[in-house]
Design a protein around this motif. Structure first.
Motif, PDB file in Angstrom:
ATOM      1  N   ASP A 237       0.814  -1.219   0.000  1.00  0.00           N
ATOM      2  CA  ASP A 237       0.000   0.000   0.000  1.00  0.00           C
ATOM      3  C   ASP A 237       0.849   1.270   0.000  1.00  0.00           C
ATOM      4  OD1 ASP A 237      -2.487  -1.257  -0.117  1.00  0.00           O
ATOM      5  OD2 ASP A 237      -2.412  -1.712   2.021  1.00  0.00           O
ATOM      6  N   THR A 238       1.923   1.270   0.782  1.00  0.00           N
ATOM      7  CA  THR A 238       2.813   2.441   0.782  1.00  0.00           C
ATOM      8  C   THR A 238       3.376   2.656  -0.621  1.00  0.00           C
ATOM      9  OG1 THR A 238       3.394   2.153   3.107  1.00  0.00           O
ATOM     10  CG2 THR A 238       4.954   3.377   1.759  1.00  0.00           C
ATOM     11  N   PHE A 284       9.198  -8.166   4.240  1.00  0.00           N
ATOM     12  CA  PHE A 284       9.124  -6.702   4.378  1.00  0.00           C
ATOM     13  C   PHE A 284      10.247  -6.177   5.263  1.00  0.00           C
ATOM     14  CE2 PHE A 284       8.060  -3.050   6.979  1.00  0.00           C
ATOM     15  CZ  PHE A 284       7.857  -2.087   5.992  1.00  0.00           C
ATOM     16  N   ARG A 310       4.904  11.522   7.344  1.00  0.00           N
ATOM     17  CA  ARG A 310       3.768  10.710   6.908  1.00  0.00           C
ATOM     18  C   ARG A 310       2.632  10.746   7.928  1.00  0.00           C
ATOM     19  NH1 ARG A 310       4.788   5.694   4.707  1.00  0.00           N
ATOM     20  NH2 ARG A 310       2.771   5.175   5.653  1.00  0.00           N
TER      21      ARG A 310
END
Ligand code: PLP
Ligand SMILES: N[C@@H](CCOP(=O)(O)O)C(=O)O
Length: 526
Positions: A237-238, A284, A310
């Motif tokens: 998603d990032t 990840f 962010r």
């Protein structure tokens, strides 16, 4: 009374909101003028609602960015004095270490996390009613950049950025809906809500943070800082959000993805947006380690939530929830957690609203983890005594398959200061919760299934009551995770009963066969 003050006070009185700064101060004349100028859509902290849209006409040869530019640079534009800087996260009040947001820095001198600190004294020149009215006045507008749910709170996000530098897809303003049937049927709850952060530009809450980060990068590049691109490690998603906002701004993006661990829908997003995609044979946490090393060597700006910019965008989802409840505070907010930036972002948004007088308390936060990737849960269960990163195992909630979360300290802070709770969900629990939610008309992602499992457990144990106003944060769109739903409904998952599977019925193309299966179905459901 000066002419300016007289003018402002008469205009003030004609305002339907009748707002005043919290305490009369010497700057109050300026403040009142600011209120009026805001009605023209400029960058002031004003609370007066904009004029009815029918009265506002932008010249045909001017686009909304140019209009904002003119208003921002006009002599009427106030120097409102709001500012923000980086400080070490949760530092001792005596600590003087700080950095301009125009510096490229991700860690404090001691190697700890950073936080964006706002000048609360400046923000407090306005009372809670003022901020509430200001934020409310910007919802649903197209005025640049306030049409965004993030930038509608610009003074609390990046107060000093010029509207010209902002890169926005008018993200945020996501719906908060009443989960009436799910709440009633499965939980005996009357006040259950889902904040659907997945209804967003790239289909997840990451857009909220990425608009802020990429806007600041845009500014840095304009200031001549050596930033050749933006980079991240991602579970899907990032990277999607970074690629989209990078592409919109014409800034190269580089994404590190764990090979074969993200959904096809997520993988295709950065590819389509022209990012440089590295599929790396690690998980990840391995990708995160690599991007940290690479961004320390090359002029690539780090876009993961280790970068506290962010979280400034992500915190606006919390403010939005309060706004959507007409500034009434829910009892519980449940957030799925992986790298653990978002749980802190929610805390920060709620905390700012309390500190600045918009509300008088904050909700209790629950962070929900997949049992296959549960370092926070284990830490919580140890009474916050013993944190150990874990090797994250495969989970259908693939975006939170993270064993060594960078924001662990932020998450602990958020949970401790909100009387929070951590829960976990097994694969079967999260998939069943997702299927049940979908059967009531939702189409949620597996991470939201993790959050719903936490809710089910806390309801069953009586910690969350039947009438508690509870918000489940849905972090991504279900359409990104159709393979997991297909596997479930095909009963194609090893060691899982898939109790709520609803597979299609194969039937011959003749009237009799169709009637037979329909009669069988109708007799069962009546
Ligand atoms: C869909 C989804 N939900 C939840 C999370 C967890 O957010 P955080 O990493 O901020 O804890 C992520 C990313 O990590 C995500 O992509
Ligand atoms: N789920 C995330 C993981 C990285 O999180 P971040 O918030 O630190 O960027 C993703 O989608 O990549």
């Amino acid at each position: 009374m000066s002419a300016a003050a007289a003018a402002s006070s008469s205009l003030f009185q004609s305002s339907p909101f009748h707002l005043t700064p919290s305490k009369p101060r010497r700057r109050s004349h300026h403040l009142n003028l600011n209120l009026i100028r805001s009605a023209a859509g400029n960058d002031s902290p004003a609370a007066s609602p904009p004029p009815p849209p029918t009265k506002h006409r932008r010249p045909a040869d001017q686009n909304i960015r140019q209009e904002a530019h003119l208003l921002h640079t006009s002599s009427a534009s106030p120097d409102h004095g709001f500012s923000a800087k980086y400080v070490p996260f949760n530092a001792d009040p005596s600590c003087t270490e700080s950095y301009s947001l125009d510096e490229i820095v991700y860690r404090s001198q001691s190697g700890g996390l950073l936080d964006v600190a706002h000048d609360f004294d400046a923000l407090r020149r306005f009372d809670g009613a003022h901020w509430r009215a200001l934020f409310d006045s910007r919802v649903g507008r197209t005025t640049w950049p306030y049409g965004s749910g993030v930038w509608s709170k610009k003074e609390w996000v990046l107060p000093e950025i010029h509207p010209d530098d902002i890169v926005s897809a008018f993200e945020g303003n996501s719906n908060l809906f009443w989960a009436e049937r799910y709440g009633k049927q499965f939980l005996g709850m009357s006040d259950l809500w889902v904040k659907h952060c997945g209804i967003s530009h790239t289909g997840s809450f990451k857009d909220l943070g990425m608009t802020v980060l990429v806007s600041q990068v845009n500014r840095l590049r304009r200031l001549g800082k050596p930033v050749v691109g933006v980079g991240c490690a991602s579970t899907g998603d990032t990277s999607a959000a970074l690629s989209a906002y990078g592409a919109a701004a014409g800034i190269p993006s580089i994404v590190f993805l764990p090979a074969n661990r993200i959904s096809i829908a997520q993988l295709v997003q950065p590819i389509a947006n022209g990012a440089f995609v590295l599929s790396i044979d690690t998980d990840f946490d391995g990708c995160m380690q690599l991007i940290r090393e690479v961004t320390a060597e090359l002029p690539i700006y780090l876009a993961n939530s280790l970068n506290s910019l962010r979280l400034e965008g992500q915190k606006t989802a919390a403010i939005e929830i309060l706004q959507q409840f007409d500034w009434e505070v829910p009892d519980w907010v449940i957030v799925p957690g992986g790298n653990l930036g978002n749980i802190y972002a929610f805390y920060k948004g709620f905390h700012m609203c309390k500190e600045l007088g918009l509300v008088d308390r904050i909700p209790r936060l629950v962070c929900a983890q997949a049992a296959n990737a549960n370092p926070l849960y284990l830490y919580y269960k140890s009474g916050w005594n013993d944190f150990k990163p874990v090797k994250a195992n495969t989970t259908f909630a693939s975006a939170i398959q993270i064993g060594d979360p960078v924001s662990i300290d932020r998450a602990v802070y958020a949970l401790r200061n909100s009387n929070g709770i951590v829960e976990e969900a097994t694969e079967e629990e999260l998939m069943d919760a997702m299927a049940q939610a979908d059967s009531t008309g939702m189409f949620i992602c597996p991470h939201t299934g993790v959050a719903l499992t936490a809710l089910i457990k806390l309801r069953n144990s009586g910690i969350i009551g039947p009438t508690d106003r509870t918000v489940v944060v849905s972090t991504a769109h279900g359409l990104k995770f159709t393979q997991s739903k297909t596997d479930y409904h095909s009963r194609d998952i090893k060691d899982m009963a898939c109790r709520f599977a609803n597979p299609p019925v194969q039937v011959k193309a003749d009237f009799g066969s169709v009637m037979d299966v329909l009669k069988k179905y109708l007799s069962k459901s009546s």
